[in-house]
Design an enzyme around this catalytic site. Structure first.
Site, PDB file in Angstrom:
ATOM      1  N   GLU A 455       9.004   9.492  24.342  1.00 49.17           N
ATOM      2  CA  GLU A 455       8.917   9.233  25.776  1.00 49.17           C
ATOM      3  C   GLU A 455      10.228   9.651  26.440  1.00 49.17           C
ATOM      4  O   GLU A 455      10.278  10.645  27.133  1.00 49.17           O
ATOM      5  CB  GLU A 455       8.602   7.761  26.023  1.00 49.17           C
ATOM      6  N   GLU A 715      12.942  -3.580  24.056  1.00 47.26           N
ATOM      7  CA  GLU A 715      12.042  -3.316  25.182  1.00 47.26           C
ATOM      8  C   GLU A 715      11.220  -4.557  25.540  1.00 47.26           C
ATOM      9  O   GLU A 715      10.973  -4.832  26.705  1.00 47.26           O
ATOM     10  CB  GLU A 715      11.085  -2.182  24.783  1.00 47.26           C
TER      11      GLU A 715
END
Ligand code: BGC
Length: 890
Positions: A455, A715
């Site tokens: 990503e 995260e």
């Protein structure tokens, strides 16, 4: 400040005031356009700043080769000045100084207004190649200006030029690409000089964001020119044209996300690859029209190395090195190969239960480097890839690998360290280190969400919520300003703002908080650095964004958009239209402030629009002080962004406090609520609850991840959970800085160092020093080299009370709020027990508890007796209950 109850002592005049004299700022390094001594400045009117406010008027001088080219006076109180437009010549080194206060240097760039006309040479879609040309040395100063649609490295006569990695970084290539200037003058040899450019696909032609290779173009391309400046002016003596040759570099695979293959050339028979072929003609190529501008941001560089701490062998021939902490960069390997060797290095953040490398959370990112080596000793390292890892799995290594055979090489956009936070609790020290590590690892050309899976994009909310913490720790101005350009480039014609910058349209547009980064980040740069230039550039785009959002509102309520309070734990979701409406009211208010700063005529218009949306918020989501759907995030945004009627504020804060207690002193917030929750509690008289959330060790909490051995920020609160193990590999990064936003609370509300959150001034000139001792800690101290000078704030608890210390630079206004109870008279100030203190230092008793006072510049130390501070550090009965439950770390 709310709730003041009268001044205890008379105001003092400046002549009487300071109890100690400030140390005057000595000569220090100045910044040009936010960078130390930048080379290649195309800004027509470069901005000089010196990290302090002038006590009195001073002269600023700019010189070229000793000759004065500009002299002017700057008024007292200023911390920056702009060199007048069009005064400077291209490719010229300048120095500057401000009357003994600061000195700096910069070199102008081409100043060609984007008129880049050097030809382009094609690279390879997969491999890194070398392009070579030559030129004859000349008298005069000689420069290389280079750029690429891809990533490049420059060498002169076989020697690497500069230290930049992955140049020229990632921009929105549909709009612009950046060049860097390197001076060659002293490196030239008489006669022929060979210039070499290594070129790899990079972001332009390699894999980006899980979307496969070739997002912007099939093949990378590079363009460079050698320029000489002598008495006759500036001339080009060499450029990347058809006379250049192209060579194999022994790097047949070079991808940022997938990894790199490195071959060493060797002539022996029976080797695993063929020697490199001779060079052929380089291929000139036409590239899409693109603006080539000087890079305004700091370069990516190697910022350090980390040794391996141990090596295991979980399966025969499979060796795993542990670097002891999660890092971003690549592995440098030292090998003594008895014969040809093929060594494969794979990278991951975690291990499986059997000690093998865990790569599921990388999704399609291969993170695999290969080294094809001939016999002999080698030290090898990739050049055009980047990995997020704590562990490296190595196969094919000849013999037993030892920690001495390898190290992790860390890469980051090199920004000056500006802030530090010292705390007594080792767990909090680890947290601060983790925040810094996630910052470094995710600031590689673009502020990314994560560095390991496929990503690695410039997610807007992530930097928006983390920006304030980050800008304490690092000097972010040039870096974030450069990124704002990409965000503006990505704005759609209808005003919608993308979720990632550089834009990838498939990642979407227009989520509240995410897209509001277009307002938040330029505003942050104004507040921290007095950067009204980025604010000016973003102003019209902000207005288009506001118009786009306002057109969607129904009765002032903005419909909920995609992301909501992303990754919040808990079962009650904060309504998405609540977040959308709150974020709109907030952005409109900031645009009103921006209009005021910039002298634009729309301040009242946006202030009214913000008030209208705030009113709609109250009607739609609040019954008096209480939210209809009660969530921590709902209250946090309502209170932080002033959406609650002033008369209901205290009751709303109490409702939030009740909710926090009902939730067992655990946060239930995601990306939107987390940066706001603790500051709001501390600001509304519930600092004790903020501390309890912070000291929480159960899930979800910051200490939970620390106890589980985190070395970077996770995260998700449950990236690893003691009951369920690792979260879904579909989205589980161990290196995401967003929840590092708690650093802002640690600076402002624990150590007590901040600017006034209600202020609208630029450059950190209005301080609010508000230390908030936390049970479990005995000491906290913050230091910040702000645009207005070095500020310090902290406290230390001892048997006799709490000592608060501050350093206030010259020329700023500082208000301190001390959380002491009872009579002020027991206080010792700067070593003196002062009964009559009020005559020198007027103190205001605050209704909610504590005392406020204005601090003149200088160093201050206040020691409050334990009777006045005992309430601060009481430990709660249930503190540590988690420990008693026998929590097992991983
Ligand atoms: C990213 C984020 C981002 C989020 C929003 C994720 O995949 O890693 O941090 O903000 O998506 O959708």
């Amino acid at each position: 400040m709310n709730g003041e109850s009268g001044v205890l002592g008379p105001q003092v005049s400046g002549a009487q005031a300071p109890l100690i004299r400030p140390v005057p700022p000595g000569p220090q390094a100045g910044l040009t356009c936010g960078l130390a001594d930048p080379v290649g400045v195309d800004e027509p009117s470069p901005r000089l700043s010196w990290g302090a406010r002038l006590a009195e008027e001073a002269a600023v001088t700019v010189r070229a080769e000793g000759r004065e080219v500009w002299r002017s006076s700057v008024p007292a109180g200023s911390h920056l000045v702009d060199v007048p437009d069009d005064l400077l010549a291209p490719l010229t080194p300048y120095t500057w100084s401000v009357d003994g206060h600061a000195a700096g240097a910069f070199t102008t760039g081409l100043r060609a207004g984007g008129g880049w006309d050097a030809p382009w040479l094609a690279g390879d879609p997969r491999a890194a190649v070398s392009l070579r040309g030559s030129f004859t040395s000349r008298p005069g100063r000689v420069w290389l200006a280079a750029t690429a649609l891809g990533v490049y490295r420059a060498l002169l006569n076989g020697v690497r030029l500069g230290e930049e990695e992955l140049a020229p970084g990632w921009t929105d290539y549909g709009h612009r690409v950046r060049y860097r200037l390197l001076e060659l003058t002293r490196l030239l040899v008489p006669g022929e000089n060979e210039l070499e450019l290594w070129l790899a696909p990079g972001w332009y032609a390699g894999h980006v964001a899980g979307g496969g290779p070739g997002r912007y173009g099939d093949r990378p391309a590079v363009s460079a020119q050698v320029l000489v400046r002598d008495g006759a002016g500036v001339r080009r003596v060499c450029a990347t044209d058809a006379a250049w040759t192209r060579h194999d570099l022994g790097r047949p695979r070079a991808d940022l996300i997938m990894g790199e293959t490195v071959q060493t050339p060797f002539p022996q028979a029976g080797t695993v690859h063929t020697p490199f072929p001779q060079g052929g003609a380089a291929e000139p190529v036409a590239v899409p029209e693109v603006l080539v501008e000087a890079d305004p941001a700091p370069p990516v560089r190697v910022i350090g190395t980390v040794p391996a701490v141990c090596v295991t062998e979980p399966a025969p021939g499979v060796q795993v090195a542990d670097f002891g902490r999660n890092v971003v960069g690549r592995v440098r390997l030292r090998v003594d190969a008895p014969g040809p060797a093929r060594i494969v290095v794979r990278h991951g953040e975690e291990l499986t239960a059997t000690g093998r490398l865990y790569t599921d959370n990388l999704r399609t990112a291969d993170q695999r480097d290969e080294f094809l080596l001939g016999p002999g000793r080698h030290e090898v390292e990739p050049a055009f890839t980047l990995h997020g890892f704590r562990y490296a799995e190595i196969t094919g290594f000849p013999g037993a690998l030892t920690p001495d055979d390898l190290e992790a090489v860390l890469l980051s956009s090199a920004m000056a360290v500006t802030g530090s936070l010292t705390v007594s609790d080792p767990a909090v020290r680890q947290l601060v280190a983790n925040i810094g590590a996630s910052a470094d690892g995710n600031l590689v050309s673009v502020p990314t969400d994560c560095p390991q899976r496929d990503e690695r994009t410039g997610w807007t909310a992530d930097i928006s919520v983390f920006g304030s913490t980050l800008s304490f720790l690092r000097h972010t101005q040039a870096f974030l300003s450069g990124w704002v350009t990409s965000l503006i480039d990505g704005q759609r014609a209808d005003g919608a703002v993308p979720h990632v910058a550089p834009v990838l349209p498939e990642y979407g547009y227009d989520s509240p908080v995410w897209s509001d980064a277009l307002v938040e980040v330029p505003w942050l740069l104004w507040r921290r650095y007095g950067d009204d230039r980025t604010l000016r550039r973003a102003y019209d785009p902000m207005r288009r964004w506001a118009a786009y959002c306002l057109a969607q509102t129904e009765d002032g309520v903005r419909p909920g958009r995609a992301l909501g309070d992303w990754l919040a734990p808990g079962t009650v979701e904060t309504p998405r239209n609540l977040i959308a409406t709150a974020a709109l009211a907030r952005s409109l208010r900031l645009i009103a402030h921006a209009a005021g700063v910039l002298g634009e005529p729309h301040a009242a218009e946006y202030a009214e629009a913000s008030a209208r949306v705030s009113g709609a918020f109250r009607r739609a989501f609040l019954d008096g002080p209480r939210l209809r759907t009660e969530t921590q995030t709902g209250y946090a945004v309502a209170l932080a962004w002033d959406l609650v009627a002033p008369e209901d504020r205290a009751a709303s804060a109490r409702a939030l406090a009740e909710l926090v207690r009902a939730d067992g002193h655990r946060l239930m917030t995601g990306f939107v609520g987390t940066p706001l929750l603790l500051p709001v509690l501390s600001e509304t008289g519930h600092h004790d609850l903020a501390c309890r959330i912070f000291n929480q060790e159960g899930y979800p909490s910051w200490r939970y991840q620390l106890r589980a051995g985190a070395t970077t920020m996770w995260e998700r609160w449950d990236a690893w959970h003691h009951r369920h193990g690792l979260q879904t590999p579909a989205m589980n990064s161990f290196n995401h800085y967003a929840y590092g936003c708690v650093g802002d609370w640690l600076f402002r509300h624990v150590a007590g160092l901040g600017d006034d959150p209600r202020g609208t001034g630029g450059g950190f000139g209005e301080l609010l020093l508000r230390p908030g001792p936390v049970p479990l800690l005995r000491q906290a101290h913050a230091r910040y080299a702000s645009a207005s000078g070095t500020v310090e704030s902290g406290w230390r608890a001892g048997p006799d009370g709490v000592q608060f210390t501050f350093a206030v630079p010259e020329g700023v206004s500082a208000r301190a709020v001390l959380p002491v109870r009872g009579a002020w008279d027991g206080m010792t100030v700067n070593g003196t027990f002062l009964m009559g203190l009020n005559e020198q230092l007027p103190v205001t008793r605050l209704a909610g508890g504590g005392c406020a006072l204005s601090l003149p510049p200088g160093r201050w130390s206040f020691t409050a007796p334990s009777a006045a501070t005992a309430h601060l550090l009481q430990e709660w009965d249930d503190l540590g209950s988690w420990r008693r439950q026998g929590f097992q770390t991983r």
